[in-house]
Design a protein around this motif. Structure first.
Motif, PDB file in Angstrom:
ATOM      1  N   ASP A 245       4.338  -5.165   6.878  1.00  0.00           N
ATOM      2  CA  ASP A 245       3.433  -6.699   7.127  1.00  0.00           C
ATOM      3  C   ASP A 245       4.264  -8.283   7.989  1.00  0.00           C
ATOM      4  O   ASP A 245       4.271  -8.989   7.152  1.00  0.00           O
TER       5      ASP A 245
ATOM      6  N   ASP B  23       0.720  -0.986  -0.231  1.00  0.00           N
ATOM      7  CA  ASP B  23       0.377  -0.520   0.444  1.00  0.00           C
ATOM      8  C   ASP B  23       0.919   1.557   0.048  1.00  0.00           C
ATOM      9  O   ASP B  23       1.719   1.853   1.006  1.00  0.00           O
TER      10      ASP B  23
ATOM     11  N   GLY C   1       0.380  -6.763   2.425  1.00  0.00           N
ATOM     12  CA  GLY C   1      -0.884  -6.008   2.274  1.00  0.00           C
ATOM     13  C   GLY C   1      -1.892  -5.330   3.037  1.00  0.00           C
ATOM     14  O   GLY C   1      -3.053  -4.535   3.313  1.00  0.00           O
TER      15      GLY C   1
ATOM     16  N   ASP D 142     -15.806  -0.368   3.422  1.00  0.00           N
ATOM     17  CA  ASP D 142     -14.274   0.440   3.195  1.00  0.00           C
ATOM     18  C   ASP D 142     -13.953   0.952   4.507  1.00  0.00           C
ATOM     19  O   ASP D 142     -14.470   1.699   5.826  1.00  0.00           O
TER      20      ASP D 142
ATOM     21  N   LEU E  90      -5.341  -3.660   7.027  1.00  0.00           N
ATOM     22  CA  LEU E  90      -5.508  -2.643   6.017  1.00  0.00           C
ATOM     23  C   LEU E  90      -6.460  -3.964   5.552  1.00  0.00           C
ATOM     24  O   LEU E  90      -7.511  -3.717   4.382  1.00  0.00           O
TER      25      LEU E  90
ATOM     26  N   GLY F 244      -1.520  -5.902   6.366  1.00  0.00           N
ATOM     27  CA  GLY F 244      -1.399  -4.478   7.822  1.00  0.00           C
ATOM     28  C   GLY F 244      -1.299  -4.486   8.988  1.00  0.00           C
ATOM     29  O   GLY F 244      -1.873  -4.615   9.622  1.00  0.00           O
TER      30      GLY F 244
ATOM     31  N   GLU G 256       0.227   4.411   0.364  1.00  0.00           N
ATOM     32  CA  GLU G 256      -0.084   5.236   1.241  1.00  0.00           C
ATOM     33  C   GLU G 256       0.245   5.008   2.468  1.00  0.00           C
ATOM     34  O   GLU G 256       1.030   5.704   3.339  1.00  0.00           O
ATOM     35  N   ARG G 257      -0.501   3.358   2.895  1.00  0.00           N
ATOM     36  CA  ARG G 257       0.162   4.142   4.414  1.00  0.00           C
ATOM     37  C   ARG G 257       1.280   2.502   4.857  1.00  0.00           C
ATOM     38  O   ARG G 257       1.650   1.989   5.484  1.00  0.00           O
ATOM     39  N   GLN G 258       2.328   2.303   3.241  1.00  0.00           N
ATOM     40  CA  GLN G 258       2.619   1.415   3.790  1.00  0.00           C
ATOM     41  C   GLN G 258       4.483   1.562   2.866  1.00  0.00           C
ATOM     42  O   GLN G 258       5.032   1.264   2.332  1.00  0.00           O
ATOM     43  N   GLU G 259       4.408   3.012   2.724  1.00  0.00           N
ATOM     44  CA  GLU G 259       5.560   3.368   2.494  1.00  0.00           C
ATOM     45  C   GLU G 259       6.875   3.185   3.685  1.00  0.00           C
ATOM     46  O   GLU G 259       7.912   3.402   2.312  1.00  0.00           O
TER      47      GLU G 259
END
Length: 327
Positions: A156, A129, A178, A229, A199, A180, A131-134
């Motif tokens: 992860d 991800d 992915g 969501d 996630l 999270g 955005e969330r896992q940069e």
């Protein structure tokens, strides 16, 4: 009378560490004035040995010790956005997970139980991800035998460091890419752990297999057929290890699971959490309490004869509610 403390976010109107009380005679919950000017206390742990409470200040990047009367005894630098704490079994060390920088800090505790300057080490890597896992995002820490475990949402992975200090970590569990992973809870009697992944909105059953953890089952925390969501949130195992609860942030619900004799979970159903983005939950004898990160306030959900949350939540006005702990 049941008494609970609520950690709150200052930017959302939180006043600090706020007491809640439940009167069994009237059935009413009430909030009092803050007992400690403890801003942004999104997580904390209590010491049985010293009687202190250790709380993060997620905004300032610090960890502080408070006495029973709410006086601040010591404060130390941790890292960017500390969000979880753990005490070692002998209560000589305190560990913090620093979400924003993906690091773990280990603090020695002195003879009075006060934290001193700690050692910090950063995890490495990223996830799918963008955005969330940069980068790494440490979200949970816990002492387990000779290891200090860290759940890293950004990579992860569940990592293990020597509990005596920073070293090159080893991976004890690689979660689905992915997914999270967010928080971990160990079964009190069986060689099992339960992982909620933010996630993916999943609950993973992990078997303790020597130095590693192996996935035995992965279940959705959302109702069957629901494609909301939503993000996985908090996880808690009841006293007696008969039930396990997980919150869904977005679907805004509590998912409950029955644990059989071998510790395997069976979905029991969902109830509304009572607000937006249930960040933390605390099972009590007669209620499950839920702190809502976005909607604010604490919900008290009554427990039925089988222990499951039932009925409509009763809302308690606590602005900025983020965390709950028994007093």
């Amino acid at each position: 009378m049941t008494r609970v403390l609520v950690g709150t976010y200052a930017a959302k109107g939180g006043a600090g560490l706020v007491p809640l009380a439940h009167d069994p005679g009237t059935g009413r919950w009430s909030a009092s004035d803050a007992v400690a000017r403890a801003p942004n206390a999104s997580f904390g742990v209590a010491s049985a040995r010293f009687g202190h409470r250790y709380l993060v200040d997620e905004e300032a990047g610090t960890v502080a010790a408070y006495d029973r009367d709410g006086a601040r005894l010591a404060e130390v630098e941790s890292g960017a956005a500390p969000c979880h704490l753990a005490l070692s079994a002998d209560e000589r060390r305190l560990a913090a997970a620093n979400y924003a920088e993906g690091s773990v800090t280990l603090f020695p505790l002195d003879e009075r139980g006060l934290p001193t300057a700690g050692e910090t080490w950063r995890n490495r890597g990223r996830g799918l991800d963008a955005e969330r896992q940069e980068g790494p995002h440490a979200h949970w820490v816990g002492f387990r035998g000779d290891d200090l475990l860290c759940v890293d949402l950004g990579t992860d992975r569940i990592l293990a460091h020597p509990a005596t200090g920073p070293d090159v970590p080893r991976t004890v569990y690689a979660a689905p890419p992915g997914s999270g992973p967010r928080h971990l809870a160990f079964h009190p009697a069986l060689p099992l752990a339960y992982l909620v992944s933010e996630l993916a909105s999943t609950l993973t059953v992990l078997r303790v297999a020597g130095p590693v953890l192996e996935a035995a089952a992965i279940l959705s925390t959302l109702p069957h057929g629901v494609d909301a969501d939503s993000l996985g949130g908090a996880i808690a195992i009841d006293a007696g290890a008969r039930l396990l609860h997980v919150t869904n942030r977005g679907h805004d619900s509590i998912a409950s699971f029955a644990l059989d004799g071998e510790g395997m979970p069976r979905p029991l159903g969902h109830v509304p959490s009572g607000g937006r983005s249930p960040r933390f939950l605390l099972p009590l004898a007669d209620h499950v309490l839920v702190a809502h990160e976005e909607g604010g306030g604490v919900a008290a959900v009554r427990r039925g004869a089988d222990g499951r949350p039932v009925g409509a939540p009763v809302m308690i006005d606590v602005p900025g509610a983020a965390f709950l702990m028994e007093e």
